[in-house]
Write an enzyme that holds these catalytic residues in place. Structure first.
Site, PDB file in Angstrom:
ATOM      1  N   SER A  65       0.814  -1.217   0.000  1.00  0.00           N
ATOM      2  CA  SER A  65       0.000   0.000   0.000  1.00  0.00           C
ATOM      3  C   SER A  65       0.847   1.266   0.000  1.00  0.00           C
ATOM      4  CB  SER A  65      -0.957  -0.056   1.194  1.00  0.00           C
ATOM      5  OG  SER A  65      -1.912   0.972   1.141  1.00  0.00           O
TER       6      SER A  65
ATOM      7  N   ASP B 262      -2.595   6.179  -3.454  1.00  0.00           N
ATOM      8  CA  ASP B 262      -1.435   5.614  -2.774  1.00  0.00           C
ATOM      9  C   ASP B 262      -0.899   4.470  -3.632  1.00  0.00           C
ATOM     10  OD1 ASP B 262      -3.634   3.981  -2.350  1.00  0.00           O
ATOM     11  OD2 ASP B 262      -2.976   3.315  -0.380  1.00  0.00           O
TER      12      ASP B 262
ATOM     13  N   ASP C  46      -1.118   1.230  -3.872  1.00  0.00           N
ATOM     14  CA  ASP C  46      -1.970   0.195  -4.472  1.00  0.00           C
ATOM     15  C   ASP C  46      -3.326   0.730  -4.885  1.00  0.00           C
ATOM     16  OD1 ASP C  46      -3.053   0.520  -1.931  1.00  0.00           O
ATOM     17  OD2 ASP C  46      -3.476  -1.609  -1.660  1.00  0.00           O
TER      18      ASP C  46
ATOM     19  N   ASP D  54      -5.938   1.998  -3.354  1.00  0.00           N
ATOM     20  CA  ASP D  54      -7.193   1.731  -2.672  1.00  0.00           C
ATOM     21  C   ASP D  54      -7.687   2.951  -1.899  1.00  0.00           C
ATOM     22  OD1 ASP D  54      -5.403   1.696  -0.553  1.00  0.00           O
ATOM     23  OD2 ASP D  54      -6.100  -0.213   0.278  1.00  0.00           O
TER      24      ASP D  54
END
Length: 451
Positions: free
Chosen positions: A108, A245, A247, A249
């Site tokens: 992440s 960010d 990843d 999400d």
């Protein structure tokens, strides 16, 4: 210490998180998630289990995703390798392909040396704690070791991005024509798919943070470094900036003046718009206890209830599933729109708030003004007994501060789940008032609970 944290298994790649652990974790996952009724039905019909595997672009993801795929295939699971795509895309594709489960290799917003393994159940949902505990126990048990035609195959998921883009575009209530968007992709998983999707939706797009080299993910860019995005929006005279960010999400924004629009403001914009369209289930928004007092007041003014949960998007999602709610999220930018996603989706969120700009013909600043952000001061008190927050003297101090603030503020004491630390959060009409109360309460906590 348990292996699974709040969002899968995460740690230093080749430190805690080795190729061997990734392999064995995948094998244990095949054992546990291969025991459900739907999985047994597939096996009885002579079909193998299937899983979607994807990663973000950090360099360690190459060997870790290879190890995950090897572990699954060696356990008789067919693997669809989706390559580099966002975490929410992985969750969507699990459901879209009717796969039995899936794995996302990502850390992440963490720096490049870290990595993580997130496991999703059938339908693209996060695993409950009890299932993660079963997988952890299965690491010490027997593995599935089929031979010959029983082993799984690893195939490239050729149209993974296209399926996800079509899904995102189909969710939009309005096109984005006429709006200049600056996208910060954090040199992460959204670098390829986010610019394409915003352009297909009609926006004029300028991209920063979209040159991943495996080592620069989240490095001075993305949702944790919004100053870069704000500067670009101001320099280019753009209408809005959207930051992901690593990843993708989560989503945060900046308006045309470079002012940050956080997750609470984004949820407020979406909640009111969805209520107007009759799309906000039970006229309720789900948010954590850390969400700003201004969000609660704005929602009350628009006849929207706020259901509070503990900190963490998994608790938001649990409450949404239990109550059948359609919108929830966190101040950090994890926003879940359950009509279209099973997890936080930064691209989906960004597209929808920009769509509201186009639909309402308003600037982002005008939309964000739907709520007043109350100054929020957070003090971390370290070296204290985190289990002692119920101490009578501490609670008396909290009650006194709460009474003094009245309806113009809020106090929250929260124990860390992993450290000898208590977090003191105070909101008030001014930062000076919030700081004074927070410092006073921190002093009481330190005096009463010091180890």
């Amino acid at each position: 210490m348990p292996l699974f944290g709040t969002d899968g298994v995460r740690g230093l790649a080749n430190g805690l998180l080795t190729a061997e652990l990734a392999l064995h974790l995948a094998q244990a996952t095949a054992v546990v998630l291969g025991q459900g009724r739907s999985a047994e039905a597939r096996i009885s019909e002579g079909r193998r289990l299937s899983a979607v595997v994807a990663r973000d672009p950090r360099v360690s993801g190459e060997f870790l995703s290879a190890a995950v795929s090897a572990g699954l295939a060696s356990s008789g699971v067919d693997v669809f390798d989706a390559g580099v795509i966002p975490t929410p895309a992985t969750a969507f594709l699990i459901a879209d392909t009717d796969a039995d489960f899936g794995v996302m290799v990502s850390a992440s917003h963490n720096p490049a040396p870290d990595n993580g393994i997130k496991i999703f159940a059938r339908g693209g949902t996060k695993l409950p704690d009890i299932v993660e505990e079963r997988i952890e126990r299965a690491l010490e048990g027997e593995r599935l070791q089929p031979t010959g035609a029983g082993v799984g195959r690893i195939r490239r998921f050729a149209d993974a991005e296209d399926r996800y883009v079509v899904h995102l575009l189909g969710s939009l209530p309005h096109r984005l024509d006429g709006i200049h968007v600056v996208l910060d992709c954090a040199h992460g998983a959204a670098a390829g798919v986010s610019p394409e999707t915003f352009r297909d939706a009609g926006a004029t797009v300028t991209v920063i943070g979209a040159e991943p080299d495996g080592l620069n993910i989240n490095d001075g860019v993305g949702s944790t470094h919004l100053d870069v995005l704000a500067e670009a929006v101001l320099r280019l005279g753009a209408d809005v900036g959207i930051a992901h960010d690593g990843d993708a999400d989560r989503c945060l924004a900046v308006d045309a003046q470079g002012t940050i629009v956080d997750g609470d403001q984004i949820m407020a914009i979406l909640a009111v718009a969805m209520k107007e369209r009759g799309a906000l289930a039970h006229d309720t928004l789900v948010a954590t206890v850390m969400s700003n007092l201004g969000l609660h007041r704005a929602m009350a003014e628009h006849g929207i209830q706020v259901k509070q949960t503990g900190v963490g998007d998994r608790y938001v999602l649990e409450a949404m599933n239990e109550g059948g709610y359609s919108l929830g999220g966190e101040q950090s930018g994890h926003v879940i729109m359950s009509d279209f996603a099973t997890t936080g989706d930064g691209l989906l969120t960004g597209l929808h708030i920009v769509a509201e700009m186009a639909r309402q013909k308003k600037t982002m600043a005008e939309l964000a003004a739907i709520m007043t952000v109350y100054p929020q001061v957070l003090v971390n008190v370290r070296g204290v007994d985190r289990d002692g927050v119920g101490d009578a003297v501490v609670q008396e101090a909290v009650a006194a501060a709460t009474a003094e603030l009245g309806e113009s503020g809020r106090v929250l004491l929260r124990a860390s789940g992993t450290e000898p630390l208590v977090r003191v959060m105070v909101e008030a009409a001014s930062e000076d008032v919030a700081r004074a109360h927070a410092d006073r309460l921190a002093g009481v906590v330190r005096e009463r609970l010091s180890l």
